[in-house]
Design a protein around this motif. Structure first.
Motif, PDB file in Angstrom:
ATOM      1  N   VAL A 176       8.882  -9.641   3.441  1.00  0.00           N
ATOM      2  CA  VAL A 176       8.801  -9.042   1.986  1.00  0.00           C
ATOM      3  C   VAL A 176       8.252  -8.061   1.781  1.00  0.00           C
ATOM      4  O   VAL A 176       7.178  -7.634   2.313  1.00  0.00           O
ATOM      5  CB  VAL A 176       8.126 -10.040   0.923  1.00  0.00           C
ATOM      6  CG1 VAL A 176       7.950  -9.722  -0.162  1.00  0.00           C
ATOM      7  CG2 VAL A 176       8.916 -11.746   1.045  1.00  0.00           C
ATOM      8  N   GLU A 177       8.951  -6.899   1.261  1.00  0.00           N
ATOM      9  CA  GLU A 177       8.603  -5.533   1.244  1.00  0.00           C
ATOM     10  C   GLU A 177       8.901  -5.008  -0.288  1.00  0.00           C
ATOM     11  O   GLU A 177       9.949  -5.058  -0.454  1.00  0.00           O
ATOM     12  CB  GLU A 177       8.858  -4.619   2.252  1.00  0.00           C
ATOM     13  CG  GLU A 177       8.319  -3.172   2.260  1.00  0.00           C
ATOM     14  CD  GLU A 177       9.028  -2.236   3.219  1.00  0.00           C
ATOM     15  OE1 GLU A 177       8.437  -1.075   3.499  1.00  0.00           O
ATOM     16  OE2 GLU A 177       9.772  -2.787   3.955  1.00  0.00           O
ATOM     17  N   VAL A 178       7.748  -4.624  -1.028  1.00  0.00           N
ATOM     18  CA  VAL A 178       8.146  -4.007  -2.518  1.00  0.00           C
ATOM     19  C   VAL A 178       7.669  -2.510  -2.248  1.00  0.00           C
ATOM     20  O   VAL A 178       6.677  -2.161  -2.079  1.00  0.00           O
ATOM     21  CB  VAL A 178       7.392  -4.651  -3.631  1.00  0.00           C
ATOM     22  CG1 VAL A 178       7.695  -3.783  -4.907  1.00  0.00           C
ATOM     23  CG2 VAL A 178       7.859  -5.954  -3.479  1.00  0.00           C
ATOM     24  N   THR A 179       8.869  -1.631  -2.116  1.00  0.00           N
ATOM     25  CA  THR A 179       8.600  -0.387  -1.943  1.00  0.00           C
ATOM     26  C   THR A 179       8.304   0.357  -3.289  1.00  0.00           C
ATOM     27  O   THR A 179       8.764  -0.018  -4.367  1.00  0.00           O
ATOM     28  CB  THR A 179       9.590   0.586  -1.338  1.00  0.00           C
ATOM     29  OG1 THR A 179      11.073   0.282  -2.065  1.00  0.00           O
ATOM     30  CG2 THR A 179      10.059  -0.450   0.032  1.00  0.00           C
ATOM     31  N   ASP A 180       7.960   1.684  -3.223  1.00  0.00           N
ATOM     32  CA  ASP A 180       7.671   2.379  -4.380  1.00  0.00           C
ATOM     33  C   ASP A 180       9.142   2.618  -4.993  1.00  0.00           C
ATOM     34  O   ASP A 180       9.073   2.803  -6.280  1.00  0.00           O
ATOM     35  CB  ASP A 180       6.898   3.982  -3.948  1.00  0.00           C
ATOM     36  CG  ASP A 180       5.227   3.400  -3.684  1.00  0.00           C
ATOM     37  OD1 ASP A 180       4.830   2.437  -3.981  1.00  0.00           O
ATOM     38  OD2 ASP A 180       4.845   4.510  -3.233  1.00  0.00           O
ATOM     39  N   ALA A 181       9.922   2.965  -4.151  1.00  0.00           N
ATOM     40  CA  ALA A 181      11.299   3.177  -4.553  1.00  0.00           C
ATOM     41  C   ALA A 181      11.747   1.956  -5.341  1.00  0.00           C
ATOM     42  O   ALA A 181      12.545   2.277  -6.562  1.00  0.00           O
ATOM     43  CB  ALA A 181      12.403   3.488  -3.538  1.00  0.00           C
ATOM     44  N   ASP A 182      11.757   0.900  -4.868  1.00  0.00           N
ATOM     45  CA  ASP A 182      12.095  -0.584  -5.757  1.00  0.00           C
ATOM     46  C   ASP A 182      11.337  -0.291  -7.114  1.00  0.00           C
ATOM     47  O   ASP A 182      12.125  -0.669  -8.266  1.00  0.00           O
ATOM     48  CB  ASP A 182      11.575  -1.746  -5.134  1.00  0.00           C
ATOM     49  CG  ASP A 182      12.301  -1.799  -3.690  1.00  0.00           C
ATOM     50  OD1 ASP A 182      13.231  -1.429  -3.416  1.00  0.00           O
ATOM     51  OD2 ASP A 182      11.762  -2.451  -2.649  1.00  0.00           O
ATOM     52  N   GLY A 192      10.334 -12.135  -6.855  1.00  0.00           N
ATOM     53  CA  GLY A 192      11.604 -12.406  -6.863  1.00  0.00           C
ATOM     54  C   GLY A 192      11.794 -12.388  -5.055  1.00  0.00           C
ATOM     55  O   GLY A 192      13.014 -13.065  -4.734  1.00  0.00           O
ATOM     56  N   LYS A 193      11.513 -11.501  -4.457  1.00  0.00           N
ATOM     57  CA  LYS A 193      11.893 -11.281  -2.905  1.00  0.00           C
ATOM     58  C   LYS A 193      11.119 -12.243  -2.321  1.00  0.00           C
ATOM     59  O   LYS A 193      11.771 -12.976  -1.230  1.00  0.00           O
ATOM     60  CB  LYS A 193      11.390  -9.989  -2.542  1.00  0.00           C
ATOM     61  CG  LYS A 193      11.936  -8.677  -3.136  1.00  0.00           C
ATOM     62  CD  LYS A 193      11.584  -7.457  -2.243  1.00  0.00           C
ATOM     63  CE  LYS A 193      12.612  -6.236  -2.794  1.00  0.00           C
ATOM     64  NZ  LYS A 193      12.524  -5.024  -1.664  1.00  0.00           N
ATOM     65  N   ARG A 194      10.065 -13.124  -2.802  1.00  0.00           N
ATOM     66  CA  ARG A 194      10.032 -14.220  -2.114  1.00  0.00           C
ATOM     67  C   ARG A 194      10.645 -15.317  -2.027  1.00  0.00           C
ATOM     68  O   ARG A 194      11.014 -16.183  -1.221  1.00  0.00           O
ATOM     69  CB  ARG A 194       8.517 -14.678  -2.439  1.00  0.00           C
ATOM     70  CG  ARG A 194       7.175 -13.987  -2.075  1.00  0.00           C
ATOM     71  CD  ARG A 194       5.930 -14.753  -2.135  1.00  0.00           C
ATOM     72  NE  ARG A 194       5.501 -14.688  -3.703  1.00  0.00           N
ATOM     73  CZ  ARG A 194       4.801 -13.539  -4.258  1.00  0.00           C
ATOM     74  NH1 ARG A 194       4.482 -12.552  -3.320  1.00  0.00           N
ATOM     75  NH2 ARG A 194       4.498 -13.589  -5.461  1.00  0.00           N
ATOM     76  N   LEU A 195      11.374 -15.519  -3.309  1.00  0.00           N
ATOM     77  CA  LEU A 195      12.542 -16.418  -3.474  1.00  0.00           C
ATOM     78  C   LEU A 195      13.471 -16.135  -2.738  1.00  0.00           C
ATOM     79  O   LEU A 195      14.172 -17.238  -2.038  1.00  0.00           O
ATOM     80  CB  LEU A 195      12.935 -16.525  -5.011  1.00  0.00           C
ATOM     81  CG  LEU A 195      11.847 -17.257  -5.850  1.00  0.00           C
ATOM     82  CD1 LEU A 195      12.461 -17.044  -7.667  1.00  0.00           C
ATOM     83  CD2 LEU A 195      11.587 -18.521  -5.579  1.00  0.00           C
ATOM     84  N   ASP A 242       9.051 -19.879  -9.871  1.00  0.00           N
ATOM     85  CA  ASP A 242       9.142 -18.565 -10.249  1.00  0.00           C
ATOM     86  C   ASP A 242       8.935 -17.479  -9.182  1.00  0.00           C
ATOM     87  O   ASP A 242       8.654 -16.297  -9.418  1.00  0.00           O
ATOM     88  CB  ASP A 242       7.973 -18.259 -11.489  1.00  0.00           C
ATOM     89  CG  ASP A 242       6.673 -18.599 -11.063  1.00  0.00           C
ATOM     90  OD1 ASP A 242       6.497 -18.992  -9.946  1.00  0.00           O
ATOM     91  OD2 ASP A 242       5.797 -18.143 -11.811  1.00  0.00           O
ATOM     92  N   GLY A 243       8.605 -17.982  -7.865  1.00  0.00           N
ATOM     93  CA  GLY A 243       8.480 -17.208  -6.930  1.00  0.00           C
ATOM     94  C   GLY A 243       6.914 -17.005  -6.712  1.00  0.00           C
ATOM     95  O   GLY A 243       6.517 -16.324  -5.569  1.00  0.00           O
ATOM     96  N   SER A 244       5.933 -17.483  -7.284  1.00  0.00           N
ATOM     97  CA  SER A 244       4.468 -17.482  -6.942  1.00  0.00           C
ATOM     98  C   SER A 244       3.872 -18.754  -6.041  1.00  0.00           C
ATOM     99  O   SER A 244       4.890 -19.522  -5.897  1.00  0.00           O
ATOM    100  CB  SER A 244       3.629 -17.622  -8.309  1.00  0.00           C
ATOM    101  OG  SER A 244       4.151 -19.000  -9.009  1.00  0.00           O
TER     102      SER A 244
END
Length: 453
Positions: free
Chosen positions: A130-136, A272-275, A439-441
């Motif tokens: 799971v990676e949340v980038t600055d662009a995301d 969301g990405k964890r789901l 909820d992905g938590s």
């Protein structure tokens, strides 16, 4: 009743059934009674016509009616006696059915194959990290800015990103195409998703200008055909976006600062990405389990499911105004690659059902009323249906409950397998699945509260 089974192949069996006359007689008597109530014979009261008279008047009618009643009953008894699980309708042939004699018939049918369930404890699988980038984050914040943006008329040619108010009309061989027109439509240049060539045609037009271009219709009677489309621009509008500051955060959210808003966006993207990762983990675990076993599949069952999948896709494409050729072009596939991929997915899906059914049977999973209620509600919500309509449909078609029950126990089997698996991400970290909330938590697992119908 006597029955024997002959194995014709890993997924095909032939039943030979002999039913003595004594077991046929109740069905024959019932058939004679029903016929007697529906005919008029001089000298006899309605409903009191003797069997011999009925046989003279309507030779074989009672035996034919009795046969229809008894074939299914004895077929079911035979598959239960021989511990066979049919996967399709049988091909039945009556080989003997004489007056006052036994009934003999054969039934060839596709059956559930016998296979050994592999050890599913501690399966290992890998998924993307799971990676949340600055662009995301920037993309989400930009989308939020656009929601609160305002449009301002400008006196210049339209450019990429501008909004234009347009009129559209189509002609085929110089004749107007009925239903292929729109007036006062607001459209953002560069957004796409409407008509091929519209972005290029509208770019550079000022208010009052028009241009004709060729495109393919995505709806109506001429869907998929080339037509001439005229686009006339009524207004050119430039979007003004709010400044990215604390004032915007207060306008667009419950937060006081832009920093808090951005942090919340990043957290929501992570959930969301964890789901998505959990769904990928489920698929990867199931794929790893299927790789450990060979399950023969009936060709007819695979063919039927392929036909169903193709039909569903064609209907979806029609609703979206796409042709199969256009879809394949967008997917970057040839028709041969599409067919091969579809067959692979169908075979995997059928094999997974058979495997999970066996695992669920071994684990003796049960289906509660709460399970059924929640499953029906979720299914309705996923399809955009009112849950009350779904419950009403079940009342009219109760046989669907068996299908839902099968889906539920398969889900329980897969959930148990996934929870017992070791899933790591591409960075080598163990993926936490047991504590994943809807909820992905991540939190402690709790029992779902009961849902009242």
């Amino acid at each position: 009743m006597k029955s024997a089974v002959e194995t014709l192949g890993p997924t095909r069996a032939k039943l030979t059934v002999e039913v003595p006359f004594e077991e046929l007689k109740p069905s024959l008597d019932k058939a004679y009674q029903q016929i007697a109530k529906s005919i008029n014979v001089p000298g006899f009261r309605k409903g009191k016509v003797p069997a011999a008279v009925i046989e003279r008047q309507f030779p074989g009618a009672a035996r034919d009616q009795a046969l229809n009643d008894i074939l299914n009953e004895k077929y079911v008894e035979a598959i239960q006696a021989n511990d066979i699980t049919p996967l399709a309708q049988p091909e039945v042939e009556v080989t003997k059915y004489d007056a006052d004699g036994p009934l003999e018939f054969t039934a060839e049918v596709d059956v559930k194959p016998v296979f050994e369930v592999p050890d599913y404890a501690g399966i290992e699988a890998t998924v993307d990290a799971v990676e949340v980038t600055d662009a995301d984050v920037d993309e989400q914040v930009q989308a939020l800015r656009e929601r609160f943006g305002t449009l301002k008329d400008v006196e210049r040619p339209a450019a990429d990103g501008d909004f234009v108010v347009i009129d559209l009309s189509a002609t085929k061989d110089g004749e107007p195409v009925e239903g292929a027109e729109a007036v006062g439509l607001s459209y953002q240049i560069g957004r796409g998703g409407m008509l091929d060539g519209l972005d290029e045609a509208a770019t550079g037009l000022s208010a009052g200008d028009d241009k004709t271009f060729q495109s393919t219709l995505v709806g109506g009677d001429l869907v998929g055909q080339e037509v001439d489309v005229n686009v006339k621009v009524g207004q050119v509008q430039e979007q003004e976006l709010p400044e990215l500051d604390d004032e915007f955060a207060q306008l667009a959210s419950e937060f006081d600062t832009l920093e808090e808003l951005t942090a919340d966006v990043r957290e929501r993207l992570g959930r969301g990405k964890r789901l998505e990762q959990a769904a990928a983990a489920r698929d990867a675990v199931l794929e790893a389990l299927l790789a450990q076993v060979e399950i023969p599949l009936p060709d007819a069952l695979v063919a039927d499911e392929l036909t169903n999948r193709r039909g569903q896709l064609e209907q979806q494409l029609q609703w979206a105004g796409l042709t199969m050729e256009k879809y394949l072009e967008e997917e970057g596939q040839t028709i041969e690659e599409f067919e091969a991929d579809l067959e692979r997915r169908v075979r995997d899906a059928i094999a997974a059902q058979l495997l999970l059914d066996d695992i669920a049977k071994g684990e003796q999973f049960e289906v509660t009323q709460q399970d059924l209620t929640q499953h029906i509600i979720r299914s309705a919500q996923n399809s955009g249906q009112d849950p009350q309509q779904a419950f009403a449909h079940i009342q009219e078609h109760p046989h669907h409950l068996q299908e839902y029950a099968a889906e539920i126990v398969r889900g329980k089997a897969l959930a148990q397998i996934v929870e017992g698996a070791t899933v790591k991400d591409s960075d080598g970290n163990v993926v936490e699945l047991k504590g994943l909330q809807p909820d992905g938590s991540i939190g402690d697992t709790v029992e779902e509260t009961s849902t009242e119908e």
